[in-house]
Design a protein around this motif. Structure first.
Motif, PDB file in Angstrom:
ATOM      1  N   ASN A   3       0.730  -1.345   0.081  1.00 31.44           N
ATOM      2  CA  ASN A   3      -0.144  -0.025   0.041  1.00 31.44           C
ATOM      3  C   ASN A   3       0.817   1.278  -0.033  1.00 31.44           C
ATOM      4  O   ASN A   3       0.531   2.311  -0.582  1.00 31.44           O
ATOM      5  CB  ASN A   3      -1.037   0.080   1.262  1.00 31.44           C
ATOM      6  CG  ASN A   3      -1.932  -1.133   1.098  1.00 31.44           C
ATOM      7  OD1 ASN A   3      -2.193  -1.805   0.113  1.00 31.44           O
ATOM      8  ND2 ASN A   3      -2.479  -1.419   2.389  1.00 31.44           N
ATOM      9  N   THR A   4       1.957   1.184   0.693  1.00 28.71           N
ATOM     10  CA  THR A   4       2.786   2.488   0.795  1.00 28.71           C
ATOM     11  C   THR A   4       3.559   2.672  -0.384  1.00 28.71           C
ATOM     12  O   THR A   4       3.765   3.719  -0.967  1.00 28.71           O
ATOM     13  CB  THR A   4       3.689   2.265   1.893  1.00 28.71           C
ATOM     14  OG1 THR A   4       3.206   2.162   3.044  1.00 28.71           O
ATOM     15  CG2 THR A   4       4.782   3.435   2.030  1.00 28.71           C
ATOM     16  N   ALA A   5       4.076   1.769  -1.096  1.00 28.72           N
ATOM     17  CA  ALA A   5       4.652   1.805  -2.320  1.00 28.72           C
ATOM     18  C   ALA A   5       3.746   2.356  -3.384  1.00 28.72           C
ATOM     19  O   ALA A   5       3.968   3.284  -4.202  1.00 28.72           O
ATOM     20  CB  ALA A   5       5.252   0.491  -2.860  1.00 28.72           C
ATOM     21  N   VAL A   6       2.238   1.832  -3.562  1.00 32.53           N
ATOM     22  CA  VAL A   6       1.517   2.348  -4.468  1.00 32.53           C
ATOM     23  C   VAL A   6       1.076   3.741  -4.278  1.00 32.53           C
ATOM     24  O   VAL A   6       0.994   4.580  -5.040  1.00 32.53           O
ATOM     25  CB  VAL A   6       0.215   1.577  -4.236  1.00 32.53           C
ATOM     26  CG1 VAL A   6      -1.030   2.133  -4.912  1.00 32.53           C
ATOM     27  CG2 VAL A   6       0.334   0.147  -4.727  1.00 32.53           C
ATOM     28  N   ALA A   7       0.906   4.236  -2.772  1.00 29.09           N
ATOM     29  CA  ALA A   7       0.727   5.479  -2.635  1.00 29.09           C
ATOM     30  C   ALA A   7       1.636   6.598  -2.907  1.00 29.09           C
ATOM     31  O   ALA A   7       1.503   7.596  -3.418  1.00 29.09           O
ATOM     32  CB  ALA A   7       0.442   5.582  -1.075  1.00 29.09           C
TER      33      ALA A   7
END
Length: 320
Positions: free
Chosen positions: A39-43
């Motif tokens: 999720n952090t990488a996508v954000a």
């Protein structure tokens, strides 16, 4: 200043949400790609930070979903490992406030099987920050390998850790036993109020910050849900209010906050070392940005962080 690359290491998880079924003896699930580090990488990528994700992606149906989702968001998967093991599955039930309770199906899945050889040739020369956390840091056999990778990355990159405690899957004592060591590796420690309650029950946030500073972390940020966030830079504190938003669910909100924090610090040129040029005013601005990103994530279903243009719309609507 254009932000330099942030490398994220950790798991992808298939988040399956229960939905009304057509018959009483059925259970309907809606599956979304999730997992804290993913999720952090996508954000980060959606905000415009070059984001590389070091993951072990299964070739099963969930693994193919992860890969498509990450690539569509602009995440660099050039160093991702194609894994033979199955993907991790988490089944979520939401309460009336949109908070999720997860049950995990994670025994011997792809995410935890890291070997030293899989990370040995990762080039970090263009990376300003390495971020990891969650189950990847506590699930063996890969956890020790991840810690070794962080230690090797630290001389050239800022290290960020989000413990993201999952008590139904791993006893919180496992996190407690390793947290001091993680603080010695990390420049940035980001965690939630729930994490604090599990790691240091009954400890005031300010006291916890001081303990983690003493162990080595320069910047500690505790997100407090509707109460915003508390940030402590070498003991100098600042509180930032949350952004009011209609909440569909809170899944992925903390991961999005972390991405917003790191994106803002990277855009300001503060990542790439030990945060020596960072002041508390810049920390406050980065946290305010993180709360905006988290608010937009809460306004939609599942771990679906906003794109940069959506954040601009929120800023305009708020009169900022």
């Amino acid at each position: 200043m254009s932000p330099r690359q942030i490398t994220v290491l950790g798991e992808c998880v298939a988040d399956a949400f229960t939905e009304p079924a057509r018959a009483s003896n059925e259970l309907a699930l809606r599956v979304l790609p999730g997992g804290g580090p993913a999720n952090t990488a996508v954000a980060l990528a959606r905000l415009g930070t070059p984001a590389r994700f070091l993951a072990r992606l299964s070739g099963d149906v969930f693994g193919r979903l992860f890969r498509a989702h990450l690539e569509a968001s602009g995440v660099d998967l050039s160093d991702a490992v194609t894994a033979a093991e199955p993907s991790t599955l988490a089944v979520a039930e939401l309460d009336a406030q949109g908070q999720a309770a997860f049950s995990f199906h994670a025994q011997n899945t792809a995410d935890w099987q890291w070997t030293s050889g899989e990370l040995a040739n990762v080039d970090l020369s263009g990376t300003a920050c390495v971020h990891t956390g969650s189950l990847a840091l506590v699930s063996e056999p890969g956890a020790a390998v991840v810690e070794e990778f962080l230690a090797a990355a630290a001389p050239g990159a800022t290290v960020s850790i989000d413990p993201n405690v999952r008590p139904l899957l791993v006893n919180p004592q496992v996190y407690r036993a390793r947290l001091t060591h993680w603080c010695g590796l990390a420049d940035i420690l980001r965690l939630s109020a729930d994490d604090l309650d599990l790691l240091l029950p009954g400890t005031p946030p300010e006291q916890a910050c001081d303990l983690w500073h003493a162990a080595g972390a320069r910047l500690v940020v505790i997100t407090l849900g509707a109460d915003g966030a508390l940030a402590s830079l070498d003991g100098e504190r600042v509180r930032v209010p949350a952004v009011a938003t209609p909440v569909v669910d809170t899944v992925g909100a903390g991961d999005s906050f972390t991405a917003g924090l790191l994106h803002h610090l990277g855009a300001g040129g503060f990542l790439g070392g030990r945060l020596t040029e960072l002041g508390v005013a810049e920390v406050a601005e980065a946290c305010r940005f993180g709360t905006q990103v988290a608010a937009l994530t809460c306004s939609v279903a599942g771990p679906n962080p906003p794109w940069q243009h959506q954040l601009a719309q929120l800023t305009t609507a708020g009169g900022a």
